[in-house]
Design a protein around this motif. Structure first.
Motif, PDB file in Angstrom:
ATOM      1  N   GLY A 123      -1.330  -9.929 -15.021  1.00 45.83           N
ATOM      2  CA  GLY A 123      -1.287  -8.557 -14.503  1.00 45.83           C
ATOM      3  C   GLY A 123      -0.658  -8.365 -13.143  1.00 45.83           C
ATOM      4  O   GLY A 123      -1.212  -7.665 -12.291  1.00 45.83           O
ATOM      5  N   VAL A 353      -9.447 -11.782 -12.846  1.00 49.52           N
ATOM      6  CA  VAL A 353      -8.912 -11.079 -11.670  1.00 49.52           C
ATOM      7  C   VAL A 353      -9.642 -11.569 -10.409  1.00 49.52           C
ATOM      8  O   VAL A 353     -10.847 -11.871 -10.439  1.00 49.52           O
ATOM      9  CB  VAL A 353      -9.091  -9.542 -11.818  1.00 49.52           C
ATOM     10  CG1 VAL A 353      -8.456  -8.808 -10.650  1.00 49.52           C
ATOM     11  CG2 VAL A 353      -8.511  -9.032 -13.131  1.00 49.52           C
ATOM     12  N   GLN A 357     -11.844  -7.625  -6.502  1.00 47.41           N
ATOM     13  CA  GLN A 357     -11.946  -6.425  -7.325  1.00 47.41           C
ATOM     14  C   GLN A 357     -13.308  -6.301  -8.015  1.00 47.41           C
ATOM     15  O   GLN A 357     -13.465  -5.510  -8.949  1.00 47.41           O
ATOM     16  CB  GLN A 357     -10.805  -6.399  -8.345  1.00 47.41           C
ATOM     17  CG  GLN A 357      -9.451  -6.338  -7.649  1.00 47.41           C
ATOM     18  CD  GLN A 357      -8.320  -5.971  -8.584  1.00 47.41           C
ATOM     19  OE1 GLN A 357      -8.522  -5.343  -9.618  1.00 47.41           O
ATOM     20  NE2 GLN A 357      -7.115  -6.361  -8.216  1.00 47.41           N
ATOM     21  N   PHE A 361     -14.489  -3.438 -10.949  1.00 46.11           N
ATOM     22  CA  PHE A 361     -14.840  -3.707 -12.346  1.00 46.11           C
ATOM     23  C   PHE A 361     -16.269  -3.312 -12.667  1.00 46.11           C
ATOM     24  O   PHE A 361     -16.543  -2.795 -13.747  1.00 46.11           O
ATOM     25  CB  PHE A 361     -14.561  -5.171 -12.701  1.00 46.11           C
ATOM     26  CG  PHE A 361     -13.090  -5.416 -12.872  1.00 46.11           C
ATOM     27  CD1 PHE A 361     -12.385  -4.771 -13.893  1.00 46.11           C
ATOM     28  CD2 PHE A 361     -12.391  -6.222 -11.999  1.00 46.11           C
ATOM     29  CE1 PHE A 361     -11.018  -4.949 -14.034  1.00 46.11           C
ATOM     30  CE2 PHE A 361     -11.024  -6.398 -12.136  1.00 46.11           C
ATOM     31  CZ  PHE A 361     -10.337  -5.766 -13.157  1.00 46.11           C
TER      32      PHE A 361
HETATM   33  N1  ARG Z   1      -2.266  -5.336 -11.175  1.00 49.67           N
HETATM   34  C1  ARG Z   1      -3.564  -5.653 -10.662  1.00 49.67           C
HETATM   35  C2  ARG Z   1      -3.445  -6.302  -9.283  1.00 49.67           C
HETATM   36  O1  ARG Z   1      -2.467  -6.957  -9.023  1.00 49.67           O
HETATM   37  C3  ARG Z   1      -4.339  -6.574 -11.562  1.00 49.67           C
HETATM   38  C4  ARG Z   1      -4.642  -6.020 -12.920  1.00 49.67           C
HETATM   39  C5  ARG Z   1      -5.896  -6.546 -13.462  1.00 49.67           C
HETATM   40  N2  ARG Z   1      -6.273  -5.945 -14.714  1.00 49.67           N
HETATM   41  C6  ARG Z   1      -6.853  -4.777 -14.846  1.00 49.67           C
HETATM   42  N3  ARG Z   1      -7.105  -4.339 -16.046  1.00 49.67           N
HETATM   43  N4  ARG Z   1      -7.181  -4.031 -13.818  1.00 49.67           N
HETATM   44  O2  ARG Z   1      -4.353  -6.208  -8.515  1.00 49.67           O
END
Ligand code: ARG
Length: 604
Positions: A123, A353, A357, A361
């Motif tokens: 991602g 991740v 975060q 989540f």
């Molecule tokens: N693009 C996001 C980042 O770099 C991570 C994505 C992770 N997946 C999700 N479903 N939020 O922080």
């Protein structure tokens, strides 16, 4: 062969009738510390004695008397306050070796009730080159896909690209106002990265002050005002893109393949594949409806001009539509859950991740459950940072001059090339044969060793810990590294070449196995523990259980190899038996590495 399950089943039978629910007691089982005492130790007698108001040794005796009498155990002994030591019959272990040599699953049975997993990993935000921060999600996620799939589950690996956010607004603004056409012609990806990094710096003061107004005093007023203007302009470009502005959409479509080409080259090098690549842009058209539905169901509400989901007293709210009408990361993640549930109805969704975060989540799961998507289990497979060996701090990323992932991998591969010279020298001194490799083969060896080292060093950590990116350590031949494992594999294969033996025959027509020596028996037991290791790696999504297993296997193997001559075994039958153990070890190392996404090399 799942030894733990096998033993627990036996214990459960023995406990039935003694206690209402035997399962938790049967689960009190561990591998024995000292092989002298047995292979496994059941520890339930103590807790059970308490529950039954009896003395532990008495209860232990009763359990032992109730254990099914068959060909599984050689010895069952009670020790200390009531430990039950279990030792497998050696002939049984030998027969298992012969059985698991057949077929290509090394005795591992696929799940009886397969589950469906969506694994959200990698991602990256695609407007900038991949950096080391993307490494962990990509490597850990890929390994979990491989492990769960091998264990018989249905897995959908989904790359939730950041391909639609403010970073594209920054690129659009940068492209329109700061682009260097010549540079863009030469290397569009670098040029976009340059523009991106420049704007990142420019908008930092404005973002800081938005996060915490008191930060304003840290910046000269002119600088702050300019920063705010640039940030507003970038947001404006993002909004125009989201609103379907033809010019911005056209530019977005032009930027995307540039950005993807670079990212895909890295995935290819890393041997990482996805089943789906559904980035944030994929969900854009669904967001208005998500907000409407969440409002209609009373889950989201108006809050200070925005639409937000609230989570109780002292918790921050999650905004799903800003006062300017913009949707957020949260909105997209909620749309994504709805999409995934409707399309795949998964049992579990894993988000591989960064630990930062966690709160995001937690909010997303909470909101999704309230919204009715409470069937899947959600897991944040969180991980720590990769530390720069110089500063011992997380690698700097956004401020330019930072290590891109490509540079880091190149460095690892160069280092591997140096290591390879050293490995050959050592092997030559030991009298091993070193193959002549063509330049192409040599390059493959360097890639496999370099990339393998990076992956293994990452996967062998407790994923929540930070670790220092040290190429020396990663490629050490002394420690628990991919280089060590790859070398153990090659040396093992060398035995077959040296003895002019066809390893294939040991798989199609496995000879009887003899486990007369303690080290032979110990190796056999360790080989049979492979499934336990794989299962333990997917309980809480920890590939380091696999690396720990491989390291133990390598140790058992070298113990065996030191004490038990293989090609010069006393009898032909013993030679055959030992070759089978060698082949099984090589195959287990190979499979274990493959499940971590690491290549083995047949000749190096
Ligand atoms: N693009 C996001 C980042 O770099 C991570 C994505 C992770 N997946 C999700 N479903 N939020 O922080």
């Amino acid at each position: 062969m799942n030894l733990i399950t096998l033993l627990q089943d036996r214990l459960r039978l023995a406990l039935t009738g003694l206690v209402d629910d035997p399962s938790p007691y049967a689960a009190m089982l561990k591998a024995a510390n000292d092989p002298k005492h047995g292979d496994y130790q059941a520890n339930c007698a103590m807790s059970l004695a308490k529950a039954l108001g009896k003395k532990p040794p008495e209860v232990a005796k009763e359990i032992v008397a109730r254990l099914p009498q068959d060909d599984l155990f050689e010895k069952v002994e009670i020790a200390g306050p009531g430990f039950i030591n279990l030792r497998f019959r050696t002939e049984w272990l030998a027969a298992q070796m012969q059985a698991i040599a057949l077929g290509d699953r090394l005795g591992i049975t696929p799940a009886v009730k397969p589950k469906t997993y969506v694994i959200d990993f990698s991602g990256p935000n695609v407007a900038k080159p991949l950096h080391v921060g993307h490494l962990r999600s990509t490597i850990i996620g890929d390994s979990l896909c491989r492990l769960l799939r091998f264990l018989g589950h249905k897995v959908i690996g989904d790359n939730h690209l950041g391909d639609w956010g403010l970073q594209f607004g920054m690129l659009l603004h940068g492209y329109k106002h700061h682009r260097d056409d010549a540079a863009l012609q030469g290397d569009p990806v670098r040029e976009l990265a340059r523009v991106y990094v420049m704007l990142r710096k420019k908008i930092k003061p404005a973002e800081d002050v938005e996060d915490e107004p008191a930060n304003a005093k840290n910046y000269p007023p002119d600088e702050l005002a300019e920063s705010q203007a640039v940030l507003a302009a970038c947001r404006q470009e993002t909004s125009k893109l989201h609103a379907g502005d033809p010019e911005n959409l056209k530019l977005w479509k032009q930027f995307m393949p540039w950005a993807m080409a670079e990212i895909e080259a890295i995935y290819k090098r890393l041997d990482v594949k996805f089943d789906e690549t559904l980035g944030e842009s994929h969900y854009h058209s669904m967001l208005a409806d998500v907000v409407r539905d969440l409002r209609a169901k009373g889950i989201a509400q108006e809050s200070r001009g925005a639409i937000a989901i609230l989570f109780g007293e002292n918790q921050p709210a999650a905004i799903i539509q800003s006062s300017h009408g913009a949707y957020t990361y949260t909105t997209t993640d909620l749309a994504t859950i709805r999409y995934r549930v409707e399309r795949w109805n998964p049992d579990e969704i894993l988000y591989v991740v960064d630990f930062r975060q966690a709160l995001h989540f937690q909010h997303v799961y909470d909101a999704a459950r309230r919204w009715g998507y409470d069937q899947p289990k959600y897991h944040h497979v969180s991980f720590g940072s990769v530390l720069d060996p110089k500063s011992r701090k997380p690698f700097k990323t956004s401020e330019g001059g930072a290590a891109t992932l490509e540079e880091l991998l190149n460095e690892a591969v160069q280092h591997a090339a140096k290591m390879y010279v050293q490995i050959c020298e050592e092997r030559r001194q030991r009298g091993d044969e070193i193959p002549e490799l063509s330049p192409g083969e040599l390059k493959q060896v360097h890639e496999a060793v370099g990339i393998g080292a990076v992956k293994y060093a990452d996967l062998c950590q407790n994923r929540e810990s930070d670790y220092v990116f040290s190429l020396e350590k990663m490629t050490s031949l002394e420690g628990n590294t991919a280089t060590y494992m790859q070398n153990a594999y090659v040396r093992n294969r060398g035995i077959f070449r040296k003895g002019d033996e066809n390893s294939e025959l040991y798989r199609t027509h496995p000879p009887p196995v003899l486990l007369g020596q303690p080290k032979e028996r110990a190796l056999a037991l360790q080989l049979l523990r492979f499934e336990d290791a794989l299962q333990s790696a997917v309980v809480d999504y920890r590939p380091n259980n696999v690396t720990a297993y491989l390291w133990d296997l390598a140790k058992s193997y070298s113990g065996f190899y030191e004490e038990c001559p293989v090609l010069k075994a006393e009898t032909p039958a013993l030679r055959q038996s030992r070759l089978l153990l060698c082949d099984l070890t090589a195959r287990t190392i190979q499979k274990g590495l493959e499940l971590l996404g690491i290549r083995t090399i047949e000749r190096m």
